[in-house]
Motif scaffolding. Structure first.
Motif, PDB file in Angstrom:
ATOM      1  N   ASN A   1      -3.749  43.483  56.375  1.00 42.94           N
ATOM      2  CA  ASN A   1      -4.294  44.616  55.631  1.00 42.94           C
ATOM      3  C   ASN A   1      -3.196  45.583  55.179  1.00 42.94           C
ATOM      4  OD1 ASN A   1      -6.903  43.658  55.906  1.00 42.94           O
ATOM      5  ND2 ASN A   1      -7.271  44.782  57.810  1.00 42.94           N
ATOM      6  N   GLN A   2      -2.186  45.749  56.029  1.00 44.80           N
ATOM      7  CA  GLN A   2      -1.171  46.756  55.693  1.00 44.80           C
ATOM      8  C   GLN A   2      -0.028  46.221  54.836  1.00 44.80           C
ATOM      9  OE1 GLN A   2      -0.030  49.131  59.189  1.00 44.80           O
ATOM     10  NE2 GLN A   2      -2.092  48.843  59.941  1.00 44.80           N
ATOM     11  N   THR A   3       0.244  44.917  54.918  1.00 44.86           N
ATOM     12  CA  THR A   3       1.407  44.402  54.175  1.00 44.86           C
ATOM     13  C   THR A   3       1.057  43.356  53.125  1.00 44.86           C
ATOM     14  OG1 THR A   3       1.861  42.502  55.614  1.00 44.86           O
ATOM     15  CG2 THR A   3       2.791  44.622  56.299  1.00 44.86           C
ATOM     16  N   GLY A   4      -0.111  42.722  53.241  1.00 48.55           N
ATOM     17  CA  GLY A   4      -0.464  41.646  52.294  1.00 48.55           C
ATOM     18  C   GLY A   4       0.093  40.292  52.718  1.00 48.55           C
ATOM     19  N   TRP A   5       0.713  40.215  53.882  1.00 52.33           N
ATOM     20  CA  TRP A   5       1.289  38.940  54.347  1.00 52.33           C
ATOM     21  C   TRP A   5       0.902  38.753  55.803  1.00 52.33           C
ATOM     22  CZ3 TRP A   5       4.926  37.152  57.962  1.00 52.33           C
ATOM     23  CH2 TRP A   5       5.444  35.858  57.727  1.00 52.33           C
ATOM     24  N   MET A   6       0.775  37.516  56.232  1.00 53.41           N
ATOM     25  CA  MET A   6       0.521  37.233  57.644  1.00 53.41           C
ATOM     26  C   MET A   6       1.304  35.988  58.018  1.00 53.41           C
ATOM     27  SD  MET A   6      -2.994  36.238  59.682  1.00 53.41           S
ATOM     28  CE  MET A   6      -4.053  37.518  59.074  1.00 53.41           C
ATOM     29  N   HIS A   7       1.816  36.001  59.221  1.00 54.40           N
ATOM     30  CA  HIS A   7       2.583  34.884  59.749  1.00 54.40           C
ATOM     31  C   HIS A   7       1.691  33.630  59.842  1.00 54.40           C
ATOM     32  CE1 HIS A   7       4.732  32.522  62.764  1.00 54.40           C
ATOM     33  NE2 HIS A   7       5.805  33.189  62.405  1.00 54.40           N
ATOM     34  N   ASN A   8       2.279  32.436  59.576  1.00 54.71           N
ATOM     35  CA  ASN A   8       1.474  31.214  59.530  1.00 54.71           C
ATOM     36  C   ASN A   8       0.721  30.936  60.831  1.00 54.71           C
ATOM     37  OD1 ASN A   8       0.623  28.614  58.350  1.00 54.71           O
ATOM     38  ND2 ASN A   8       1.886  27.785  59.998  1.00 54.71           N
ATOM     39  N   ARG A   9       1.378  31.074  61.973  1.00 54.32           N
ATOM     40  CA  ARG A   9       0.716  30.816  63.265  1.00 54.32           C
ATOM     41  C   ARG A   9      -0.533  31.686  63.375  1.00 54.32           C
ATOM     42  NH1 ARG A   9      -0.352  27.488  67.211  1.00 54.32           N
ATOM     43  NH2 ARG A   9       1.438  26.455  66.275  1.00 54.32           N
ATOM     44  N   LEU A  10      -0.392  32.930  62.936  1.00 53.98           N
ATOM     45  CA  LEU A  10      -1.516  33.864  63.077  1.00 53.98           C
ATOM     46  C   LEU A  10      -2.616  33.591  62.058  1.00 53.98           C
ATOM     47  CD1 LEU A  10       0.488  37.091  63.888  1.00 53.98           C
ATOM     48  CD2 LEU A  10      -0.415  35.347  65.426  1.00 53.98           C
ATOM     49  N   ARG A  11      -2.225  33.068  60.895  1.00 51.97           N
ATOM     50  CA  ARG A  11      -3.276  32.673  59.938  1.00 51.97           C
ATOM     51  C   ARG A  11      -4.172  31.635  60.612  1.00 51.97           C
ATOM     52  NH1 ARG A  11      -0.689  33.138  53.820  1.00 51.97           N
ATOM     53  NH2 ARG A  11       1.103  34.332  54.470  1.00 51.97           N
TER      54      ARG A  11
END
Ligand SMILES: Cc1cc2nc3c(=O)[nH]c(=O)nc-3n(C[C@H](O)[C@H](O)[C@H](O)COP(=O)(O)OP(=O)(O)OC[C@H]3O[C@@H](n4cnc5c(N)ncnc54)[C@H](O)[C@@H]3O)c2cc1C
Length: 468
Positions: free
Chosen positions: A334-344
């Protein structure tokens, strides 16, 4: 005169449409058409819209160095884009239009319409492949069908493909007498009519993107294999946003990867595999247009009984599920527009297998937030996690959000970065804070569901759908 229509290929290097237009020896015009209504239907994230907007300014500069002016148009949707291009062709006496292919269904239909419309007016649409490492349809199994399993796909792709140097593009000599003045980018005429959210954390200048790629390939890639699953460490390339809008091509990535010699390190080979996953999903949507119509890949998946719960969905979206690794990841998104793959993978598993919500809800939310939103990778990732996809995760493999946190964020560094409310919680309880004796004094919700119980429900729901 030749026209190059830029879409998700916002670069001048490794851009066959531009290269061939210039090589034709005729004057060349470049065009970008914003289609805000279409973007809304595709749920494009405002952060990605901002990235595209900023990148177009750089593209204009890069094209200027080649002597090619960039025209800009704004319409509603693809239908109007096709009509607008026909008008532009008439105004500028265009004989050929050059584009790099996109493989999503609406985009394929759009290009088909354009090809027919141009043909009716004795013009030609030249289509090239630049989105993937290999052309969809070029890696097939012995029966001539597309691969439904990643590993043989990768083998076939590597067997028939050689990394090659990127051809250098020369300025357009034929444009020396061209008298077309375009507005500097960012001028009021470029309104974009689409919500935009700050994307400044992603530099858009070509030299900065190249440098990021170079730094990753000469340095970080060495630790990629060991470190890539730990979200608190900066050990992945973070190039996805550029690959998604085509500011960078996968061939450029691979050319740089091999720049230090033919033998790849373990990290290099693993990174190459990730780029091939990207191809795998692009090829898949080319062969399976049903995926673009929100359909499950496997035939039994429509029988899964998803739950309807707007409250659960909102808690997940806002990072208030009570499971720290899930909530920290959603807040990062929500804050950056990106998420780490493991967390996706962790949050997608949680939505589908702990909350029993339809993967399409998660897919749509990701798309509306991701700076690297890419239909094929996103759909592929969601269906993999929901076990409804091509070569997806078996349905009985369900991520445990507590042990995933303990394994990949053992000291709780990542969780504390995104959930400062948990700063004082000792490491021992950081991934299950409700067990901490002082939990009543922590401003953080208890878990909205019990993972163990939900796991059993998922097993039953999927089994029922499969056995019916
Ligand atoms: C549920 C879910 C949704 C996803 N949605 C997207 C999306 O919308 N856009 C997107 O680009 N990626 C998506 N991915 C794939 C992956 O998470 C991101 O590509 C990666 O996290 C981007 O970070 P990076 O550039 O540092 O990747 P790196 O690890 O450096 O990988 C290099 C590049 O390879 C490609 N890549 C890596 N992993 C995958 C993968 N599993 N599938 C396809 N391509 C991959 C990306 O282009 C990436 O930039 C999704 C994965 C999941 C599980």
């Amino acid at each position: 005169m030749e026209l190059v229509w830029f879409r998700r290929d916002l670069r001048v290097d490794d851009n066959p449409a531009l290269l061939q237009a210039i090589r034709s020896g005729n004057p060349v015009l470049a065009l970008y058409v914003a289609t805000p209504l279409q973007w809304q239907q595709h749920k494009m994230a405002p952060r990605q819209a901002d990235l595209i907007f900023r990148r177009l300014g750089e593209l204009q500069n890069d094209l200027k160095d080649l002597g090619v002016p960039l025209l800009y148009e704004e319409v509603d949707d693809y239908q109007q884009a096709v009509e607008q291009i026909q008008r532009i062709c008439q105004t500028h006496s265009i004989t050929s239009v050059h584009v790099n292919n996109e493989y999503e269904l609406n985009e394929v239909i759009r290009d088909e319409r354009l090809r027919e419309a141009l043909a009716d007016a004795n013009m030609v649409l030249h289509q090239y492949h630049a989105r993937c490492l290999t052309i969809p349809g070029s890696a097939l199994n012995k029966q001539g069908h597309y691969f439904k399993v990643f590993t043989p796909f990768k083998k076939a792709l590597l067997a028939q493909w050689q990394p090659s140097a990127i051809e250098k593009i020369e300025p357009c000599q034929a444009n020396s007498a061209l008298d077309i003045v375009t507005q500097e980018w960012g001028n009021a005429q470029h309104s974009f009519r689409y919500p935009r959210e700050n994307s400044q954390a992603w530099p858009v200048a070509t030299r900065d993107i190249r440098q990021q790629l170079r730094d990753f390939c000469s340095d970080t890639v060495q630790i990629y294999q060991q470190e890539r699953d730990f979200p608190a460490r900066s050990s992945t390339s973070k190039l996805s946003a550029y690959l998604a809008i085509g500011a960078l091509s996968p061939k450029q990535c691979v050319a740089r990867l091999y720049a230090n010699g033919e033998h790849l390190s373990e990290g290099g080979s693993t990174w190459l595999s990730e780029l091939i996953w990207r191809d795998f999903y692009q090829h898949l949507i080319y062969f399976e247009p049903k995926l673009c119509k929100h359909k499950d890949f496997v035939e039994w998946a429509p029988r899964i009984q998803w739950l309807y719960s707007p409250e659960y969905l909102l808690s997940w979206q806002e990072g208030r599920t009570g499971y720290p690794i899930v909530d920290a990841a959603m807040r990062q998104l929500n804050q950056t527009g990106w998420m780490h793959n493991r967390l996706r993978m962790v949050v997608a598993s949680f939505l589908t297998k702990d909350l029993h919500l339809d993967w399409r809800l998660g897919e749509a939310y990701f798309m509306s937030k991701l700076i690297d939103g890419d239909f094929a990778a996103n759909n592929g990732g969601w269906q993999w996690c929901a076990s409804t996809g091509c070569d997806g995760q078996p349905y009985f493999r369900i991520f445990n959000p507590i042990s995933q946190g303990e394994r990949f964020d053992a000291q709780g560094e990542f969780v504390r970065q995104w959930i400062p409310e948990l700063k004082e919680v000792p490491n021992k309880f950081i991934h299950a804070p409700w067990k901490y004796s002082e939990f009543d004094n922590v401003d953080y919700p208890p878990p909205i569901v019990d993972h163990k119980a939900e796991r059993e429900i998922t097993l039953a729901l999927y089994k029922e759908a499969k056995d019916l």
